[in-house]
Design a protein around this motif. Structure first.
Motif, PDB file in Angstrom:
ATOM      1  N   MET A   1      -6.231 -12.254  75.631  1.00 37.32           N
ATOM      2  CA  MET A   1      -4.671 -12.613  75.715  1.00 37.32           C
ATOM      3  C   MET A   1      -4.186 -13.572  76.590  1.00 37.32           C
TER       4      MET A   1
ATOM      5  N   CYS B   1       6.283 -19.886  74.284  1.00 37.18           N
ATOM      6  CA  CYS B   1       5.172 -19.854  74.989  1.00 37.18           C
ATOM      7  C   CYS B   1       4.803 -21.041  75.659  1.00 37.18           C
TER       8      CYS B   1
ATOM      9  N   PRO C   1      -7.385 -16.835  69.779  1.00 39.34           N
ATOM     10  CA  PRO C   1      -8.768 -16.521  69.591  1.00 39.34           C
ATOM     11  C   PRO C   1      -9.415 -16.834  68.170  1.00 39.34           C
TER      12      PRO C   1
ATOM     13  N   VAL D   1       7.364  -9.679  71.953  1.00 38.27           N
ATOM     14  CA  VAL D   1       8.307 -10.452  73.067  1.00 38.27           C
ATOM     15  C   VAL D   1       9.969 -10.387  72.899  1.00 38.27           C
TER      16      VAL D   1
ATOM     17  N   ASN E   1       6.651 -10.091  67.404  1.00 33.84           N
ATOM     18  CA  ASN E   1       7.694 -10.969  68.011  1.00 33.84           C
ATOM     19  C   ASN E   1       9.150 -11.225  67.219  1.00 33.84           C
TER      20      ASN E   1
HETATM   21  N1  SAH Z   1      -2.535 -16.264  70.988  1.00 31.29           N
HETATM   22  C1  SAH Z   1      -2.792 -14.974  71.214  1.00 31.29           C
HETATM   23  C2  SAH Z   1      -3.263 -14.407  72.334  1.00 31.29           C
HETATM   24  C3  SAH Z   1      -2.538 -15.181  73.666  1.00 31.29           C
HETATM   25  S1  SAH Z   1      -0.890 -14.889  73.801  1.00 31.29           S
HETATM   26  C4  SAH Z   1      -1.494 -14.253  70.783  1.00 31.29           C
HETATM   27  O1  SAH Z   1      -0.423 -15.071  70.660  1.00 31.29           O
HETATM   28  O2  SAH Z   1      -1.355 -13.240  70.566  1.00 31.29           O
HETATM   29  C5  SAH Z   1      -0.646 -13.150  74.392  1.00 31.29           C
HETATM   30  C6  SAH Z   1       0.698 -12.409  74.336  1.00 31.29           C
HETATM   31  O3  SAH Z   1       1.619 -13.133  75.235  1.00 31.29           O
HETATM   32  C7  SAH Z   1       1.329 -12.676  72.835  1.00 31.29           C
HETATM   33  O4  SAH Z   1       1.759 -11.506  72.577  1.00 31.29           O
HETATM   34  C8  SAH Z   1       2.523 -13.621  73.212  1.00 31.29           C
HETATM   35  O5  SAH Z   1       3.602 -13.318  72.319  1.00 31.29           O
HETATM   36  C9  SAH Z   1       2.824 -13.284  74.761  1.00 31.29           C
HETATM   37  N2  SAH Z   1       3.638 -14.394  75.120  1.00 31.29           N
HETATM   38  C10 SAH Z   1       3.204 -15.667  75.193  1.00 31.29           C
HETATM   39  N3  SAH Z   1       4.296 -16.189  76.233  1.00 31.29           N
HETATM   40  C11 SAH Z   1       5.394 -15.559  76.584  1.00 31.29           C
HETATM   41  C12 SAH Z   1       6.145 -15.504  77.583  1.00 31.29           C
HETATM   42  N4  SAH Z   1       6.910 -16.394  78.111  1.00 31.29           N
HETATM   43  N5  SAH Z   1       6.804 -14.350  78.031  1.00 31.29           N
HETATM   44  C13 SAH Z   1       6.132 -13.265  77.450  1.00 31.29           C
HETATM   45  N6  SAH Z   1       5.044 -12.855  76.679  1.00 31.29           N
HETATM   46  C14 SAH Z   1       4.570 -14.141  76.166  1.00 31.29           C
END
Ligand code: SAH
Ligand code: SF4
Length: 345
Positions: free
Chosen positions: A152, A116, A157, A254, A212
């Protein structure tokens, strides 16, 4: 002070302490949330003297829009700036009869998930309650008929629990935004104490869990928080709370090429989820410059989905929207603030 930092009760008290009639609070709430006013002077049914006083002593919006970028697929990205010069991202995603707004709760994130970009950038600070709400209100003010909110965007959060839950209460309170529980989804990696508290406080809130990986070992390789809050314990909590709910939980997964996208991973995943009624959202990895992972081929994604469906799970592939405008979380802020040379493209 910003009024959107106050709960409805606190606002009622403020009005009372000022010696104003109770209906003034209702009028204020109307202009703050129902039909957001751009300035205090627009709050036409408040006495002129009060409007002037408010104008001089309070700020109405905590964010300012600096940029809107529209993608070829109609996804729109809004970049806001805070009073202390930080960038906050929100994304507007049209889909059939829905218009979903994706909002952020922190500037950066300290959970450090390796796939991320927001996590890679590190943590700056929590967003205030008014900054969380203003992402919705500024978009509403511009006339977008938003039907759904997803929490998201940037940040975790539940790592900003106090401000996020305060914002949620104002989203659901009939006297403030008055949104339906079905229309707001919170996505989390599962910080256990706060997760339980959230499920108790908002039993009807739609919840997505960022899974994930098919087991704790693999999850720990990409999500450092797994060591502190193991996925098995998180899922046990969800199993416990699912009895009180009508709406199923959603699992987000993911897909990272060669890491968690094999047929074996898919089968293992169904084992991990046993006993939990849930649907699954597969998100093919959205690459960013320098990212340590790649996106799997479509065929592999479809095969992964097929196995989960065969095992009885409603499984969806989340299309990656707004690819041409860096719409994935954290990407625009990164380009703008942390990498102004613009080598992201
Ligand atoms: N912190 C929270 C919400 C924000 S991230 C969480 O992790 O759930 C929202 C979503 O985006 C999460 O499911 C995360 O796994 C996904 N995500 C983050 N980076 C990504 C990327 N590069 N490609 C695809 N999904 C991604
Ligand atoms: Fe934070 Fe969510 Fe990104 Fe993990 S995936 S670093 S929790 S924003």
């Amino acid at each position: 002070m910003n009024f959107k930092e106050l709960s409805v009760e606190e606002l009622l008290n403020w009005v009372k302490e000022k010696g104003l009639e109770k209906y003034r609070a209702e009028q204020l709430l109307y202009w703050l949330y129902k039909k957001p006013a751009k300035t205090f002077s627009e709050m036409s049914n408040l006495p002129a003297a009060l409007r002037k006083e408010l104008e001089e002593n309070f700020s109405l919006f905590s964010l300012k829009e600096v940029e809107t970028i529209k993608s070829a697929d109609q996804t729109e990205k809004k970049l806001f700036i805070t009073e202390d010069g930080e960038f906050v991202e929100s994304v507007i995603i049209p889909d059939k009869d829905r218009l979903t707004l994706c909002i952020s709760t922190q500037i950066g994130c300290r959970m450090g998930c390796r796939f991320c970009l927001t996590g890679y950038q590190g943590f700056k600070r929590n967003l205030r309650t008014c900054e969380i709400l203003d992402q919705i209100l500024l978009v509403k003010l511009q006339g977008y008929p938003i039907t759904n909110i997803v929490i998201m965007g940037m940040g975790e959060p539940l790592d900003n629990f106090e401000n996020t839950t305060k914002a949620l209460k104002l989203m659901f309170d009939e006297r403030a935004l008055g949104l339906s529980y079905r229309k707001v989804t919170l996505s989390t990696i599962g910080i256990i104490p706060e997760l339980e508290e959230l499920l108790k406080t908002f039993p009807k809130l739609a919840l997505s869990l960022s899974l994930n990986a098919p087991d704790g070992e693999k999850r720990a390789e990409i999500m450092p928080m797994e060591k502190r809050y193991p996925i098995k314990e998180i899922l046990a909590i969800l199993r416990k709370y699912q009895k009180n709910r009508r709406k199923m939980f959603t699992m987000e997964y993911v897909l990272l090429k060669g890491f968690n996208d094999s047929e074996d991973d898919a089968r293992k995943l169904t084992g991990l989820l046993k006993g939990l009624r849930c649907k699954i959202n597969l998100i093919p990895f959205n690459p960013w410059p320098g990212s340590p992972f790649e996106r799997p081929e479509e065929e592999r994604v479809l095969r992964f989905q097929e196995i989960l469906i065969e095992k009885g799970y409603s499984t969806f592939i989340r299309k990656s929207k707004g690819k041409d405008i860096l719409a994935a979380c954290g990407q625009l802020r990164w380009k703008k603030q942390l990498n102004p040379e613009g080598s992201a493209n």
